[in-house]
Design an enzyme around this catalytic site. Structure first.
Site, PDB file in Angstrom:
ATOM      1  N   TYR A 113       0.819  -1.218   0.000  1.00  0.00           N
ATOM      2  CA  TYR A 113       0.000   0.000   0.000  1.00  0.00           C
ATOM      3  C   TYR A 113       0.853   1.269   0.000  1.00  0.00           C
ATOM      4  O   TYR A 113       0.374   2.333  -0.373  1.00  0.00           O
ATOM      5  CB  TYR A 113      -0.948   0.028   1.216  1.00  0.00           C
ATOM      6  CG  TYR A 113      -2.106  -0.951   1.112  1.00  0.00           C
ATOM      7  CD1 TYR A 113      -2.055  -2.028   0.246  1.00  0.00           C
ATOM      8  CD2 TYR A 113      -3.246  -0.786   1.881  1.00  0.00           C
ATOM      9  CE1 TYR A 113      -3.097  -2.921   0.146  1.00  0.00           C
ATOM     10  CE2 TYR A 113      -4.309  -1.681   1.789  1.00  0.00           C
ATOM     11  CZ  TYR A 113      -4.222  -2.752   0.922  1.00  0.00           C
ATOM     12  OH  TYR A 113      -5.269  -3.632   0.826  1.00  0.00           O
ATOM     13  N   ASP A 160      -4.103 -17.722   2.045  1.00  0.00           N
ATOM     14  CA  ASP A 160      -5.247 -18.370   1.380  1.00  0.00           C
ATOM     15  C   ASP A 160      -5.902 -19.377   2.320  1.00  0.00           C
ATOM     16  O   ASP A 160      -7.132 -19.456   2.426  1.00  0.00           O
ATOM     17  CB  ASP A 160      -4.845 -19.011   0.044  1.00  0.00           C
ATOM     18  CG  ASP A 160      -3.537 -19.779   0.102  1.00  0.00           C
ATOM     19  OD1 ASP A 160      -2.858 -19.759   1.153  1.00  0.00           O
ATOM     20  OD2 ASP A 160      -3.182 -20.423  -0.914  1.00  0.00           O
ATOM     21  N   LYS A 191       2.500 -15.310   3.178  1.00  0.00           N
ATOM     22  CA  LYS A 191       2.456 -16.030   1.891  1.00  0.00           C
ATOM     23  C   LYS A 191       3.907 -16.392   1.579  1.00  0.00           C
ATOM     24  O   LYS A 191       4.458 -16.079   0.513  1.00  0.00           O
ATOM     25  CB  LYS A 191       1.822 -15.126   0.818  1.00  0.00           C
ATOM     26  CG  LYS A 191       1.520 -15.818  -0.508  1.00  0.00           C
ATOM     27  CD  LYS A 191       0.394 -16.832  -0.457  1.00  0.00           C
ATOM     28  CE  LYS A 191       0.333 -17.639  -1.752  1.00  0.00           C
ATOM     29  NZ  LYS A 191      -0.616 -18.766  -1.680  1.00  0.00           N
ATOM     30  N   ASP A 202     -11.994  -7.656   6.901  1.00  0.00           N
ATOM     31  CA  ASP A 202     -13.366  -7.551   6.386  1.00  0.00           C
ATOM     32  C   ASP A 202     -14.060  -8.904   6.479  1.00  0.00           C
ATOM     33  O   ASP A 202     -15.239  -8.991   6.849  1.00  0.00           O
ATOM     34  CB  ASP A 202     -13.374  -7.089   4.915  1.00  0.00           C
ATOM     35  CG  ASP A 202     -13.530  -5.575   4.783  1.00  0.00           C
ATOM     36  OD1 ASP A 202     -13.198  -4.871   5.753  1.00  0.00           O
ATOM     37  OD2 ASP A 202     -13.960  -5.112   3.715  1.00  0.00           O
ATOM     38  N   ASP A 240      -6.101  -6.122   5.513  1.00  0.00           N
ATOM     39  CA  ASP A 240      -7.241  -5.393   4.954  1.00  0.00           C
ATOM     40  C   ASP A 240      -8.326  -6.393   4.560  1.00  0.00           C
ATOM     41  O   ASP A 240      -9.504  -6.242   4.916  1.00  0.00           O
ATOM     42  CB  ASP A 240      -6.767  -4.594   3.726  1.00  0.00           C
ATOM     43  CG  ASP A 240      -7.835  -3.678   3.151  1.00  0.00           C
ATOM     44  OD1 ASP A 240      -8.828  -3.402   3.852  1.00  0.00           O
ATOM     45  OD2 ASP A 240      -7.673  -3.232   1.996  1.00  0.00           O
TER      46      ASP A 240
HETATM   47  C1  IPM Z   1      -9.719  -0.064   5.513  1.00  0.00           C
HETATM   48  C2  IPM Z   1     -10.080   0.512   4.180  1.00  0.00           C
HETATM   49  C3  IPM Z   1      -8.906   1.357   3.692  1.00  0.00           C
HETATM   50  C4  IPM Z   1      -7.716   0.438   3.531  1.00  0.00           C
HETATM   51  C5  IPM Z   1      -9.163   2.168   2.416  1.00  0.00           C
HETATM   52  C6  IPM Z   1     -10.388   3.048   2.562  1.00  0.00           C
HETATM   53  C7  IPM Z   1      -7.968   2.970   2.012  1.00  0.00           C
HETATM   54  O1  IPM Z   1     -10.403  -0.501   3.294  1.00  0.00           O
HETATM   55  O2  IPM Z   1      -9.476   0.712   6.455  1.00  0.00           O
HETATM   56  O3  IPM Z   1      -9.657  -1.285   5.629  1.00  0.00           O
HETATM   57  O4  IPM Z   1      -7.549  -0.193   2.483  1.00  0.00           O
HETATM   58  O5  IPM Z   1      -6.953   0.331   4.450  1.00  0.00           O
HETATM   59 MG    MG Z   2     -10.515  -2.428   4.176  1.00  0.00          MG
END
Ligand code: IPM
Ligand code: MG
Length: 356
Positions: free
Chosen positions: A135, A222, A190, A250, A246
């Site tokens: 990133y 994975d 990984k 989620d 990231d």
């Molecule tokens: C998160 C979001 C951010 C990230 C984006 C909005 C830049 O997805 O905080 O997880 O990728 O870190």
């Molecule tokens: Mg995110």
């Protein structure tokens, strides 16, 4: 003590408003100052993270953040997109340690898309490295491909990289956090394909020597994605890099069936932190007064705990949230038969009342 309040875009303003009400009701001595961030800051100042907002965030002991982003900014040059504000804050404040708890609340077990027995009592802590990896890695950009499958073709590229100190410090954060829980850490990598993550694995293993009381295992990303939906309760603390964190955070949040409930904290070495809900700006429901403010309210609790040294007040908020859930109050995202549907402000009212 000073809190920078950055509501941002979409539902950000609505949910942060409720968290601010809760903070004010605590009768603690701190100052709060608001500023624009994200798309609204771009509209007003031509930049998603204006100098004045960054200055306020740097001077504050903690930042309470709502959410940024809206489809209408998708066509802007990358540097002006709302998401750059959050990346800029992380980088400029050195917020390398991101805590993303995924907790399945007893009353919400049935909100998960997984079978209740798989998620009942789930309590995972994902620790995501937040200022390195692909990133932020340079070089990145577009060019004519010098080699590979299509030499001479137009190509885009990013760079995945981690230095030893970056891995060491996040590994220490994870082992320390595990000591306060069930003393187990899973490091996700990984290493079978990537140099960066073979190095990650090696360094985490070395740091582990200082924490012999904590159990460490390693898992490929994975497989981790698979195990998270197969047997999520096997995990306790998960530590991983920026990109894998990231994605996995989620996934883990969704296991709980209620991303609208999950707070997060991003800390630097001096415990200065940014606190935000794990969900996004949800432009589709913005302004309708239906967003769930609980993740933001719980983020305020994390802020009191980690940056402002107010453990008691943090617990007061967390208990109040449990109480309103027990009362059966639910915003639409977590609503189910037999519970009472409420809006953003009503939920805020209920938490205020439950503070006692
Ligand atoms: C998160 C979001 C951010 C990230 C984006 C909005 C830049 O997805 O905080 O997880 O990728 O870190
Ligand atoms: Mg995110």
């Amino acid at each position: 003590m000073k809190i920078a309040v950055l509501p941002g875009d979409g539902i950000g303003t609505e949910i942060v408003e409720q968290a601010v009400r809760v903070l004010k009701a605590l009768d603690l001595k701190f100052e709060m100052e608001q500023a624009l961030v994200g798309g609204v800051a771009y509209d007003a100042h031509g930049h998603p993270l204006p100098e004045s907002t960054l200055k306020l965030a740097k001077e504050a002991d903690a930042v309470l953040f709502g959410a940024v982003g809206d489809w209408k900014y998708d066509k802007l040059e990358r540097q002006f997109r709302p998401e750059q504000a959050i990346l800029g804050l992380r980088k400029n404040l050195g917020l390398f340690a991101n805590f993303r708890p995924a907790i399945c609340y007893e009353q919400l077990t049935h909100a998960s898309s997984l079978k209740p027995e798989l998620v009942a009592g789930l309590d995972i802590l994902i620790i995501r490295e937040l200022t390195g990896d692909i990133y932020f890695g340079q070089p990145r950009g577009k060019r004519t491909s010098p080699d590979g499958n299509f030499p001479g073709a137009e190509e885009a590229f990013d760079t995945m990289r981690y230095t030893r100190p970056e891995i060491e410090r996040i590994a220490r954060v994870a082992f320390e956090a595990a000591r306060k829980r069930s003393k187990r850490v899973t490091s996700v990598d990984k290493a079978n394909v990537l140099e960066t993550f073979q190095f990650w694995k090696d360094v985490v293993t070395e740091v582990h020597k200082d924490y012999p009381d904590v159990e460490l295992d390693h898992m490929y990303v994975d497989n981790a994605a698979m195990q998270l939906v197969k047997a999520p309760k096997k995990f306790d603390v998960v530590v991983t890099g920026n990109m894998f964190g990231d994605i996995l955070s989620d996934e883990a949040a969704m296991l709980t069936g209620s991303i609208g409930m999950l707070p997060s904290a991003s800390l630097n070495a001096s415990k200065q932190g940014l606190y935000e809900p794990s969900h996004g700006s949800a432009p589709d429901i913005a302004g309708k007064g239906v967003a769930n403010p609980l993740a933001t309210i719980l983020s305020a609790a994390m802020m009191l705990r980690y940056s402002l040294d107010q453990e008691e007040a943090a617990q007061r908020i967390e208990n109040a949230v449990k109480k309103v859930l027990a009362q059966g109050l639910r915003t639409p995202d977590i609503h189910s038969e037999g519970t009472t549907k409420v809006g953003t402000r009503e939920m805020g009212d209920a938490v205020l009342k439950a503070l006692g």
